[in-house]
Design a protein around this motif. Structure first.
Motif, short mmCIF file in Angstrom:
data_model
loop_
_atom_site.label_atom_id
_atom_site.label_comp_id
_atom_site.label_asym_id
_atom_site.label_seq_id
_atom_site.Cartn_x
_atom_site.Cartn_y
_atom_site.Cartn_z
N MET A 10 -85.14 -29.77 -82.29
CA MET A 10 -85.55 -29.03 -83.46
C MET A 10 -84.63 -29.33 -84.63
N MET A 11 -85.22 -29.36 -85.79
CA MET A 11 -84.44 -29.62 -86.99
C MET A 11 -83.77 -28.35 -87.46
N THR A 12 -82.60 -28.52 -88.02
CA THR A 12 -81.90 -27.36 -88.55
C THR A 12 -82.52 -26.98 -89.89
N SER A 13 -82.21 -25.80 -90.33
CA SER A 13 -82.74 -25.31 -91.61
C SER A 13 -82.30 -26.19 -92.76
N LEU A 14 -81.07 -26.71 -92.69
CA LEU A 14 -80.57 -27.56 -93.76
C LEU A 14 -81.39 -28.84 -93.86
N VAL A 15 -81.69 -29.46 -92.71
CA VAL A 15 -82.48 -30.68 -92.70
C VAL A 15 -83.89 -30.40 -93.23
N LYS A 16 -84.45 -29.28 -92.82
CA LYS A 16 -85.78 -28.90 -93.30
C LYS A 16 -85.77 -28.72 -94.81
N SER A 17 -84.74 -28.07 -95.31
CA SER A 17 -84.64 -27.84 -96.74
C SER A 17 -84.51 -29.16 -97.49
N VAL A 18 -83.71 -30.07 -96.95
CA VAL A 18 -83.55 -31.38 -97.59
C VAL A 18 -84.87 -32.12 -97.62
N LEU A 19 -85.60 -32.08 -96.51
CA LEU A 19 -86.90 -32.75 -96.47
C LEU A 19 -87.88 -32.12 -97.46
N ALA A 20 -87.87 -30.81 -97.55
CA ALA A 20 -88.76 -30.13 -98.50
C ALA A 20 -88.40 -30.51 -99.93
N CYS A 21 -87.11 -30.59 -100.23
CA CYS A 21 -86.66 -30.99 -101.57
C CYS A 21 -87.07 -32.42 -101.86
N ILE A 69 -100.34 -35.56 -99.27
CA ILE A 69 -99.45 -34.85 -98.35
C ILE A 69 -100.30 -34.08 -97.35
N GLY A 70 -99.87 -34.12 -96.10
CA GLY A 70 -100.55 -33.38 -95.04
C GLY A 70 -99.57 -32.50 -94.30
N TYR A 71 -100.11 -31.50 -93.64
CA TYR A 71 -99.31 -30.57 -92.84
C TYR A 71 -99.97 -30.39 -91.49
N VAL A 72 -99.16 -30.40 -90.43
CA VAL A 72 -99.66 -30.18 -89.07
C VAL A 72 -98.91 -29.00 -88.47
N ASN A 73 -99.65 -28.03 -87.99
CA ASN A 73 -99.08 -26.88 -87.29
C ASN A 73 -98.91 -27.28 -85.83
N ALA A 74 -97.70 -27.72 -85.46
CA ALA A 74 -97.43 -28.23 -84.12
C ALA A 74 -97.68 -27.17 -83.04
N GLU A 75 -97.34 -25.94 -83.34
CA GLU A 75 -97.55 -24.86 -82.37
C GLU A 75 -99.03 -24.69 -82.06
N ARG A 76 -99.85 -24.75 -83.08
CA ARG A 76 -101.30 -24.63 -82.90
C ARG A 76 -101.85 -25.82 -82.11
N VAL A 77 -101.34 -27.00 -82.38
CA VAL A 77 -101.77 -28.19 -81.63
C VAL A 77 -101.45 -27.99 -80.15
N LEU A 78 -100.25 -27.53 -79.84
CA LEU A 78 -99.84 -27.34 -78.44
C LEU A 78 -100.58 -26.18 -77.77
N LEU A 124 -97.01 -38.49 -97.01
CA LEU A 124 -96.09 -37.61 -96.30
C LEU A 124 -96.90 -36.64 -95.43
N ILE A 125 -96.48 -36.50 -94.17
CA ILE A 125 -97.05 -35.48 -93.29
C ILE A 125 -95.89 -34.67 -92.75
N LEU A 126 -95.95 -33.37 -92.94
CA LEU A 126 -94.91 -32.45 -92.49
C LEU A 126 -95.41 -31.64 -91.30
N GLN A 127 -94.47 -31.27 -90.42
CA GLN A 127 -94.84 -30.42 -89.29
C GLN A 127 -94.29 -29.01 -89.43
N GLU A 128 -93.14 -28.86 -90.04
CA GLU A 128 -92.55 -27.54 -90.13
C GLU A 128 -92.35 -27.20 -91.60
N VAL A 129 -93.09 -26.23 -92.07
CA VAL A 129 -92.98 -25.78 -93.44
C VAL A 129 -93.05 -24.26 -93.48
N VAL A 130 -92.66 -23.70 -94.59
CA VAL A 130 -92.74 -22.25 -94.74
C VAL A 130 -94.17 -21.85 -95.06
#
Length: 168
Positions: A1-12, A28-37, A142-148
């Motif tokens: 799992m990515m830390t919050s800092l890494v997530k924030s950097v990616l979002a920025c 840009i795309g977003y994938v809800n990994a939890e929903r996929v699983l 860009l495709i993100l998996q973890e976003v707010v």
């Protein structure tokens, strides 16, 4: 799992890309990994395999636990009428059975967790391949998996689930 800092950097970084792309539109795309699983057929199949694989051991362990409780209750009821030696022998036997039961329970949980991790890794790997295919085919930037937060316009989770269900 990515830390919050890494997530924030990616979002920025994603935001910087979006703001800097004045000449072209970012995709840009977003994938809800939890929903996929939770919803994809391979994930459901993995869960069914795990349940089938561990059903017998769980049943045996439950039966052992029930028998142990019955034997403990029986000793509590008969204890005052037993000789000291017999009561001590039964208590020692029950303590040994309890330790054996707890050991088997721990082993079952460890085995189950290991198998869950293996199955999860396999499904996650397949999902990653599907996401990469979608990324390349649909020319995403860009495709993100973890976003707010992510709006429905960028959510491609259904597309990923459908591709996994189709066996791609």
């Amino acid at each position: 799992m990515m830390t919050s800092l890494v997530k924030s950097v990616l979002a920025c970084a994603a935001l910087s890309l979006a703001l800097g792309a004045s000449a072209q539109e970012l995709k840009i795309g977003y994938v809800n990994a939890e929903r996929v699983l939770r919803e994809a057929a391979p994930a459901k199949a993995a869960q069914a395999r795990l349940e089938a694989e561990f059903k017998k051991r769980e049943g045996e362990l439950n039966d052992t636990g029930t028998k142990l409780r019955v034997d403990m209750d029986k000793l509590d009821k008969e204890g005052p009428t037993l000789s000291e030696a017999e009561r001590t022998r039964r208590q020692r036997d029950l303590a040994e059975q309890q330790r054996d039961f707890e050991r088997k329970r721990r082993e079952l949980m460890e085995d189950l967790n290991q198998r869950k991790n293996e199955e999860l890794a396999a499904v996650t790997e397949r999902a990653s391949k599907v996401i990469k295919q979608i990324f390349e085919q649909d020319k995403y930037d860009l495709i993100l998996q973890e976003v707010v937060f992510a709006g429905p316009r960028v959510d491609i989770t259904k597309k990923v689930i459908d591709a996994l269900n189709a066996g791609k």
